[in-house]
Design a protein around this motif. Structure first.
Motif, PDB file in Angstrom:
ATOM      1  N   VAL A  57       0.850  -1.136  -0.088  1.00  0.00           N
ATOM      2  CA  VAL A  57      -0.081   0.001   0.023  1.00  0.00           C
ATOM      3  C   VAL A  57       0.988   1.187   0.009  1.00  0.00           C
ATOM      4  O   VAL A  57       0.727   2.148  -0.702  1.00  0.00           O
ATOM      5  N   LYS A  59       3.847   1.963  -1.301  1.00  0.00           N
ATOM      6  CA  LYS A  59       4.212   2.311  -2.597  1.00  0.00           C
ATOM      7  C   LYS A  59       3.366   2.882  -3.501  1.00  0.00           C
ATOM      8  O   LYS A  59       3.599   3.982  -3.955  1.00  0.00           O
ATOM      9  N   GLU A  60       2.103   2.491  -3.499  1.00  0.00           N
ATOM     10  CA  GLU A  60       0.968   3.289  -4.185  1.00  0.00           C
ATOM     11  C   GLU A  60       0.587   4.742  -3.407  1.00  0.00           C
ATOM     12  O   GLU A  60       0.639   5.707  -4.339  1.00  0.00           O
ATOM     13  N   THR A  62       2.764   6.462  -1.801  1.00  0.00           N
ATOM     14  CA  THR A  62       3.592   7.538  -1.999  1.00  0.00           C
ATOM     15  C   THR A  62       3.336   8.327  -3.584  1.00  0.00           C
ATOM     16  O   THR A  62       3.248   9.389  -3.538  1.00  0.00           O
ATOM     17  N   ALA A  63       3.138   7.515  -4.510  1.00  0.00           N
ATOM     18  CA  ALA A  63       2.873   8.042  -5.975  1.00  0.00           C
ATOM     19  C   ALA A  63       1.560   8.956  -5.565  1.00  0.00           C
ATOM     20  O   ALA A  63       1.352  10.134  -6.305  1.00  0.00           O
ATOM     21  N   ILE A  64       0.467   8.683  -4.921  1.00  0.00           N
ATOM     22  CA  ILE A  64      -0.805   9.473  -4.851  1.00  0.00           C
ATOM     23  C   ILE A  64      -0.803  10.669  -4.251  1.00  0.00           C
ATOM     24  O   ILE A  64      -1.302  11.740  -4.460  1.00  0.00           O
ATOM     25  N   LYS A 281      -7.873   5.122  -3.127  1.00  0.00           N
ATOM     26  CA  LYS A 281      -7.449   4.915  -4.293  1.00  0.00           C
ATOM     27  C   LYS A 281      -6.456   4.019  -4.658  1.00  0.00           C
ATOM     28  O   LYS A 281      -6.258   3.250  -5.607  1.00  0.00           O
ATOM     29  N   ALA A 282      -5.644   3.823  -3.776  1.00  0.00           N
ATOM     30  CA  ALA A 282      -4.191   2.951  -3.522  1.00  0.00           C
ATOM     31  C   ALA A 282      -4.885   1.407  -3.929  1.00  0.00           C
ATOM     32  O   ALA A 282      -4.389   0.691  -4.445  1.00  0.00           O
ATOM     33  N   SER A 285      -5.927   0.255  -7.132  1.00  0.00           N
ATOM     34  CA  SER A 285      -5.065   0.190  -8.408  1.00  0.00           C
ATOM     35  C   SER A 285      -4.893  -1.156  -8.762  1.00  0.00           C
ATOM     36  O   SER A 285      -4.927  -2.215  -8.187  1.00  0.00           O
ATOM     37  N   ASP A 286      -4.480  -1.284 -10.186  1.00  0.00           N
ATOM     38  CA  ASP A 286      -4.266  -2.651 -10.655  1.00  0.00           C
ATOM     39  C   ASP A 286      -3.364  -3.567  -9.871  1.00  0.00           C
ATOM     40  O   ASP A 286      -3.339  -4.652  -9.686  1.00  0.00           O
ATOM     41  N   GLU A 287      -2.167  -2.805  -9.558  1.00  0.00           N
ATOM     42  CA  GLU A 287      -0.961  -3.414  -8.959  1.00  0.00           C
ATOM     43  C   GLU A 287      -1.273  -3.884  -7.566  1.00  0.00           C
ATOM     44  O   GLU A 287      -1.207  -5.189  -7.122  1.00  0.00           O
ATOM     45  N   VAL A 288      -2.151  -3.030  -6.882  1.00  0.00           N
ATOM     46  CA  VAL A 288      -2.347  -3.585  -5.467  1.00  0.00           C
ATOM     47  C   VAL A 288      -3.527  -4.722  -5.644  1.00  0.00           C
ATOM     48  O   VAL A 288      -3.458  -5.670  -4.715  1.00  0.00           O
TER      49      VAL A 288
END
Length: 330
Positions: A57, A59-60, A62-64, A281-282, A285-288
């Motif tokens: 979580v 990682k996502e 951080t980007a958001i 939102k995280a 995400s497709d990755e999570v």
């Protein structure tokens, strides 16, 4: 008299101005949030399911959020050390807790006293995921079913040891409840997290474990751990041939782990809501979604108020499990 009145007026005016400034600063802080790195505290050792969940979580997130979300492990005392650290942190949203079943819902009924109160000292943000536990044994143990395990445990009352993430954890209580429901003779070995407990199971230093699927899935798929039952009401898609604990003959037995995020009580509502929005939102995400699915985690999100209600209900449920199992740290 006039001087005294003027003094009161000055104090009143100063107090009003101070309150206005404080309110402005708080609002400004909420608007600017985040403008520096955020600490994400995991109250267990690195490598376990809580740690894995937090790192995926973060990682996502951080980007958001546009700021680093840094995972820190503060293990010990059944998750209480890291949880207490966040309870006493500055309520500004820059210190989050990976809230886990143990410290948030189990420990209040298990410990005589805690340095924090889960339902008073935290502001819930959102639930992140849920995952059932799975009962597995080391391949050297000559059993392939729960019935065989129970029979073996009764015939060999001093040879079976089960590890857990620590006294009072969901995996510990799962073992105690299993002993009560089946009469199996098992000895508990507490660790400072699920990862070191799992390492000893794989090495054969312990013989079985009531563990989370995310932490154990790789070992199960490689054959280093033999799964006997899913501790849930339904079979799990990743292990369709593994029966539920009820199908295996143990009734009234359902152990479900959950993971969420909380911050210190008093954190401005606007910041809590920002974190809630970012975390949801995280999770979407497709990755999570893909990584959670592969690990056996089911993404689940809710509002801060819904999560607060959930924590209260879980506290009641686990209190009853502790009472029925007779588990104690004394």
């Amino acid at each position: 008299m006039k001087t005294f009145s003027n003094h009161l007026l000055t104090m009143f005016a100063t107090g009003v101005v101070t309150a206005v400034i404080a309110s402005f600063n708080l609002a400004h802080a909420s608007d600017a949030f985040p403008n520096k790195p955020i600490k994400f505290i995991v109250p267990y050792a690195a490598g376990g399911a809580t740690d894995t969940t937090a790192r995926l979580v973060s990682k996502e997130l951080t980007a958001i959020l546009g700021q680093p979300v840094i995972v820190e492990n503060k293990a010990g005392a059944g998750g209480n050390i890291g949880t207490d650290y966040v309870a006493k942190s500055t309520p500004d949203g820059y210190t989050m807790l990976l809230a886990y079943t143990g410290p948030m819902a189990i420990n209040p009924s298990l410990y005589d006293s805690l340095p924090f109160k889960p339902q008073q000292d935290f502001a819930p943000v959102t639930l992140l995921a849920q995952a059932p536990q799975i009962l597995g044994v080391h391949p050297s143990i000559p059993v392939t079913t729960v019935d065989e395990l129970v029979a073996y445990a009764k015939a060999n009352p001093t040879v079976l040891f089960f590890g857990s993430s620590g006294n009072g954890g969901a995996d510990h209580l799962a073992g105690e409840l299993f002993k009560m429901r089946t009469g199996a003779q098992l000895t508990h070995v507490p660790y400072k997290g699920g990862a070191p407990a799992l390492a000893d199971l794989v090495a054969g230093r312990t013989q079985l474990q009531f563990m989370t699927i995310p932490a154990s899935i790789g070992h199960i798929q490689s054959g280093r751990i033999r799964p006997l039952a899913i501790l849930a009401k339904q079979r799990y898609p990743l292990f369709p041939n593994v029966p539920t604990i009820s199908e295996a003959g143990v009734k009234n037995y359902d152990i479900n782990n959950w993971y969420g995020v909380v911050v210190a009580a008093g954190t401005p509502e606007a910041i809590v809501n920002k974190l809630n929005t970012a975390l949801i939102k995280a999770l979407r995400s497709d990755e999570v979604q893909a990584r959670f699915s592969g690990l056996g985690l089911v993404p689940v999100s809710n509002s801060p108020k819904e999560f607060q209600t959930f924590i209260a209900a879980e506290s009641t449920r686990w209190s009853e499990i502790i009472r029925v199992s007779g588990a104690s740290l004394k």
